[in-house]
Write an enzyme that holds these catalytic residues in place. Structure first.
Site, short mmCIF file in Angstrom:
data_model
loop_
_atom_site.label_atom_id
_atom_site.label_comp_id
_atom_site.label_asym_id
_atom_site.label_seq_id
_atom_site.Cartn_x
_atom_site.Cartn_y
_atom_site.Cartn_z
CB SER A 175 -0.98 0.02 1.18
OG SER A 175 -0.52 -0.71 2.25
CG ASN B 162 -4.21 4.42 0.97
OD1 ASN B 162 -5.41 4.52 1.23
ND2 ASN B 162 -3.58 3.26 0.97
CG HIS C 176 -3.47 -0.74 -3.07
ND1 HIS C 176 -3.79 0.57 -2.86
CD2 HIS C 176 -3.42 -1.30 -1.83
CE1 HIS C 176 -3.93 0.80 -1.57
NE2 HIS C 176 -3.71 -0.32 -0.93
CD GLU D 120 -4.72 3.12 -5.86
OE1 GLU D 120 -4.75 4.33 -6.01
OE2 GLU D 120 -4.50 2.60 -4.74
N1 LIG Z 1 -4.62 -4.51 5.97
C1 LIG Z 1 -5.02 -3.59 5.10
O1 LIG Z 1 -5.99 -2.85 5.33
C2 LIG Z 1 -4.30 -3.45 3.80
C3 LIG Z 1 -4.93 -2.79 2.72
C4 LIG Z 1 -4.28 -2.72 1.51
C5 LIG Z 1 -3.01 -3.25 1.36
N2 LIG Z 1 -2.41 -3.86 2.43
C6 LIG Z 1 -1.07 -4.42 2.21
O2 LIG Z 1 -1.19 -5.82 2.08
C7 LIG Z 1 -0.02 -6.47 2.56
C8 LIG Z 1 -0.41 -7.46 3.62
O3 LIG Z 1 -1.08 -6.78 4.64
P1 LIG Z 1 -1.97 -7.57 5.70
O4 LIG Z 1 -2.77 -6.55 6.41
O5 LIG Z 1 -2.66 -8.70 5.05
O6 LIG Z 1 -0.85 -8.14 6.65
P2 LIG Z 1 -0.95 -9.34 7.68
O7 LIG Z 1 0.05 -9.08 8.72
O8 LIG Z 1 -2.36 -9.55 8.10
O9 LIG Z 1 -0.53 -10.61 6.80
C9 LIG Z 1 0.74 -10.79 6.27
C10 LIG Z 1 0.96 -12.30 6.16
O10 LIG Z 1 2.13 -12.53 5.42
C11 LIG Z 1 2.71 -13.70 5.95
N3 LIG Z 1 4.11 -13.77 5.56
C12 LIG Z 1 5.14 -13.03 6.00
N4 LIG Z 1 6.27 -13.41 5.38
C13 LIG Z 1 5.96 -14.41 4.54
C14 LIG Z 1 6.69 -15.20 3.63
N5 LIG Z 1 8.00 -15.05 3.48
N6 LIG Z 1 6.04 -16.14 2.93
C15 LIG Z 1 4.72 -16.33 3.09
N7 LIG Z 1 3.98 -15.58 3.94
C16 LIG Z 1 4.58 -14.64 4.64
C17 LIG Z 1 2.53 -13.52 7.44
O11 LIG Z 1 2.69 -14.75 8.12
C18 LIG Z 1 1.14 -12.95 7.52
O12 LIG Z 1 0.18 -13.97 7.68
C19 LIG Z 1 0.86 -5.34 3.05
O13 LIG Z 1 1.77 -5.01 2.05
C20 LIG Z 1 -0.11 -4.20 3.32
O14 LIG Z 1 0.49 -2.93 3.22
C21 LIG Z 1 -3.01 -3.97 3.63
#
Ligand SMILES: NC(=O)c1ccc[n+]([C@@H]2O[C@H](COP(=O)([O-])OP(=O)(O)OC[C@H]3O[C@@H](n4cnc5c(N)ncnc54)[C@H](O)[C@@H]3O)[C@@H](O)[C@H]2O)c1
Ligand SMILES: CCCCCCCCCCCCC[C@H](O)CC(=O)SCCNC(=O)CCNC(=O)[C@H](O)C(C)(C)COP(=O)(O)OP(=O)(O)OC[C@H]1O[C@@H](n2cnc3c(N)ncnc32)[C@H](O)[C@@H]1OP(=O)(O)O
Length: 720
Positions: free
Chosen positions: A412, A483, A433, A445
């Site tokens: 993001s 954002n 995104h 996005e």
């Molecule tokens: N949460 C939101 O509202 C949101 C919205 C848009 C984008 N994002 C983006 O999405 C991405 C994930 O965010 P999230 O909120 O789902 O995070 P999260 O912490 O809920 O999930 C991330 C997952 O990735 C896994 N992980 C870490 N390293 C790994 C690897 N090497 N191999 C496999 N799995 C691995 C972790 O175990 C975890 O379960 C980020 O880049 C975040 O910026 C989040």
């Protein structure tokens, strides 16, 4: 136009206006002339009206609404058909929508192919049916079913339309042949018997007075803020109460009133904006016209957390197989449980059967081995927002996946190039995104990096549609488009609170405007600690620490109320308190909390901020104009190709009220000169907020008087 021919003593009038045979002046004139000609030709026994190119007709030509239009009105053509002694049959394939269905309802009979869909979707563009639909559909389908079709705008399939009484027959095989045969079989029957004008509205035992009040009350609460649904009810109710010609007259009055309304203009703009976003182009060349998408037959998702599990669910419910990869078994099981939970939620809501859910789950392959991604066509990475980790993941993906695989990141905040350079295929790296909750939010996005190829973009744009999202292509910049614009919007909300407003006041201003939720409610829902971590991480990268004892951070106005709330353990709904308090475990109803107001006042006293009465109008202006100014900067920097992209992002990413078009359209309706002058005033008043530095493009538009649609001329750029 409409083509006229004769076969087996049947006149055939074929509506011809690609791609959907919209009722332009030429089509209406052609139809009228054809009917007149057939009526006057003694050798013609019956008439078939059909459409060219697989569709009957998608209704009025929406582009003509802004131009004004000549040519016969549908009801004039209809009145002529009502007087005809030769049967007129509508032979429908594809769609018969809006004025298209109205033409069919003027015909004496309607037959349709199995693939056909009929409906009155005018409400979606802020209108009511204006060619007799509110008067004739209730005569064919009955009051209740017609009202539902007209108020929701949802089309119905041929088989259902047959049961409702809208159609006389559903046929397989060639629709024109069937139409001719059907028409000849009716050639000796008195047409007045089949004429909907001569039938009463079918009430099926319902009492119009009680039904009318109930329908108005229901529509008012269900379609809050929308004008047209109320007019739909009023017109259909009126049709059940007064004679045919009076009802047609009233329908027309309502239609013309709505046609020039701000809401209808905004909704028509949104209709075309949604279609414009498919016309993307890259600054370095390559666009939707020439780029070929590669086929995506299987997908991998890396990371089964909040976002990854939902993304995988989107994929398997769209019919594609998906490998869901986690770093270990424990996290994998957690992710799959979350995915299952969301899937079962859709079953409980009746959107899917348990059997269908099982079929979806059979497409999921949970895994902890990257080797399982070897053969997939596309991978979407959704691991923690940590550049080092993402680069490691991309390096491994690059080594493991086949050379054609497209690698997407759900980051993001991170620059797409910073991830792409970890691979030997930066042309196949792109941002996708998703918005939380990723299974439900429609916006996707897509972000191109400096080396992303047109084929990669074409692939993710098509993929977005495959998984039933609304894909919008944008360039890479901090926060991308959604954002980036949200940042000044939420900053102004917090500044207003510092200056004297309450979170509840800000939220109610936004909800009164038509947003589905206020910004402080959203913050409580997603977790205040999330914004806190993002800010702390951003500061860490700059090598500084955020403090709560200053109004300024690196020379910019800064509000540290988030830090104050986190200090007190107020993380939002999950802790039962945040900007609001929530009663009981899992409480969801936000209640104003005197403790929060105390925290705000103490914070302001400590920083010497004098609180005052901040009016609702000021809150709305500051939040929206700050964000709109950012939107114009996004345009001038070429991050977007057109204003419509920004508007669609706000419609689908943040629930901007559709009847206001989107923030850029809204600005154009306020008047770009006025908007620019206001922004300049705020810039003088708040010199320590970068977001008030007026957009150069907006200044040029204001000075030149050019409309928003001509922004490219003011900027001197045009990519497409
Ligand atoms: N949460 C939101 O509202 C949101 C919205 C848009 C984008 N994002 C983006 O999405 C991405 C994930 O965010 P999230 O909120 O789902 O995070 P999260 O912490 O809920 O999930 C991330 C997952 O990735 C896994 N992980 C870490 N390293 C790994 C690897 N090497 N191999 C496999 N799995 C691995 C972790 O175990 C975890 O379960 C980020 O880049 C975040 O910026 C989040
Ligand atoms: C002085 C007063 C002047 C008033 C004007 C005169 C009008 C006179 C007419 C008599 C009165 C009629 C009253 C009637 O009740 C009012 C109406 O009929 S309003 C229109 C109602 N119809 C709709 O809302 C249908 C909208 N279209 C769709 O839902 C979909 O497009 C579709 C038909 C289901 C096809 O979907 P897809 O296959 O996914 O394809 P696209 O959506 O991408 O569309 C392809 C292409 O066609 C353009 N298009 C579609 N419908 C219309 C339309 N009705 N008018 C103009 N153009 C239409 C669409 O924009 C796409 O083109 P692109 O934008 O990509 O160039």
């Amino acid at each position: 136009m409409a083509e006229y021919s004769i076969r087996d003593s049947v006149a055939i009038i074929q509506l011809d206006n690609a791609p959907v045979n919209a009722l332009s002046v030429a089509v209406r004139t052609g139809l009228y002339d054809g009917i007149e000609r057939a009526a006057g030709d003694g050798s013609v026994k019956a008439v078939v009206v059909c459409g060219k190119g697989g569709n009957f007709c998608a209704g009025a030509d929406i582009k003509e609404f802004d131009e004004g239009s000549k040519g016969p009105w549908i009801t004039e053509i209809g009145d002529f058909m009502d007087r005809m002694r030769k049967p007129v049959v509508a032979a429908i394939e594809g769609v018969a929508l809006g004025g298209g269905l109205e033409v069919a309802l003027f015909c004496h009979y309607r037959i349709a192919a199995k693939n056909a869909r009929v409906g009155q979707p005018e409400v979606n563009i802020g209108l009511i049916p204006g060619g007799g639909g509110t008067v004739r559909l209730p005569r064919a389908a009955g009051f209740k079913q017609a009202l539902e079709m007209i108020v929701t705008g949802n089309p119905v399939r041929a088989e259902r339309a047959l049961k409702m009484g809208v159609l006389d027959e559903v046929v397989s095989g060639n629709i024109l042949e069937a139409g001719i045969k059907f028409a000849l079989s009716k050639a000796h029957i008195d047409t007045s018997l089949a004429c909907l004008r001569n039938r009463p509205v079918r009430m099926d035992g319902l009492n119009i007075d009680t039904k009318a009040d109930a329908a108005l009350a229901h529509v008012k609460s269900k379609y809050k803020g929308f004008e047209a649904p109320m007019f739909c009810v009023k017109a259909v109710v009126n049709a059940a109460r007064v004679p045919y010609d009076d009802a047609i007259q009233k329908e027309r009055e309502y239609f013309f009133e709505l046609r020039t309304s701000g809401q209808s203009q905004a909704l028509r703009y949104a209709f075309f904006a949604e279609r414009q976003i498919a016309r993307w182009g890259l600054p370095g060349g390559g666009d939707y016209r020439t780029a070929r998408a590669i086929p995506v037959r299987s997908v991998g998702v890396v990371g089964a957390g909040t976002m990854g599990a939902g993304i995988a669910l989107c994929i398997i419910t769209s019919g594609l197989p998906c490998v869901l990869l986690e770093q270990n078994q424990e996290f994998l099981e957690k992710g799959v449980t979350s995915l299952r939970g969301q899937l079962m939620g859709t079953v409980r809501l009746g959107k899917m059967t348990a059997g269908e859910a099982e079929v979806c789950l059979s497409r999921l392959k949970p895994s902890t081995s990257m080797e399982d991604l070897k053969h997939v066509d596309m991978v979407i990475e959704a691991v923690f927002e940590d550049l080092k980790l993402k680069r490691e993941v991309f390096e491994r993906l690059d080594k493991t996946c086949k050379p054609e695989t497209i690698l997407c990141t759900n980051t993001s905040t991170l620059d797409i190039d910073s991830v792409a350079t970890a691979t030997g295929r930066p042309d196949k790296v792109v941002g996708t995104h998703f918005f939380a909750p990723s299974y439900l939010m429609k916006l996707l996005e897509n972000i191109y990096g400096s080396r992303t190829s047109p084929e990669t973009v074409a692939t993710v744009m098509r993929f977005g549609k495959t998984i039933r999202k609304v894909p919008v292509l944008v360039g890479s910049c901090t926060g991308f488009v959604a954002n980036r614009m949200l940042a000044p919007y939420t900053a102004e909300a917090q500044f207003c609170v510092e200056e004297g407003a309450s979170p509840a006041q800000v939220d109610s201003v936004l909800m009164d405007f038509g947003m589905p939720m206020g910004t402080f409610r959203v913050s409580d829902l997603s977790g205040i600690d999330v914004s806190f971590s993002i800010r702390r991480e951003a500061a860490r990268k700059l090598g500084v620490t955020l403090t709560v004892d200053s109004r300024y951070f690196r020379g910019q106005r800064h509000c540290s109320l988030i830090e104050r709330l986190v200090e007190k353990g107020r993380l939002g709904r999950k802790t039962g308190k945040g900007w609001y308090k929530y009663e009981g475990p899992g409480g969801t109803v936000p209640l104003e909390d005197p403790d929060v107001l105390e925290i705000i006042e103490t914070h302001c006293r400590a920083l010497g901020i004098e609180r005052r009465n901040v009016g609702s109008h000021e809150i709305q202006e500051r939040m929206q104009l700050a964000m709109i100014n950012e939107g114009f900067k996004i345009l001038e920097e070429g991050i977007c190709t057109r204003a419509e992209e920004i508007d669609v992002i706000w419609l689908y990413g943040f629930g901007w009220p559709r009847y206001l078009g989107g923030p850029m359209f809204y600005a154009s309706k306020l008047g770009l000169k006025r908007v620019f002058e206001k922004i300049c005033t705020f810039h003088k008043r708040f010199p320590h907020s970068q977001h008030w530095v007026p957009s150069v493009l907006l200044g040029k538009l204001s000075e030149s008087g050019l409309p928003l649609s001509k922004w490219g001329e003011a900027a001197g750029t045009s990519r497409l």
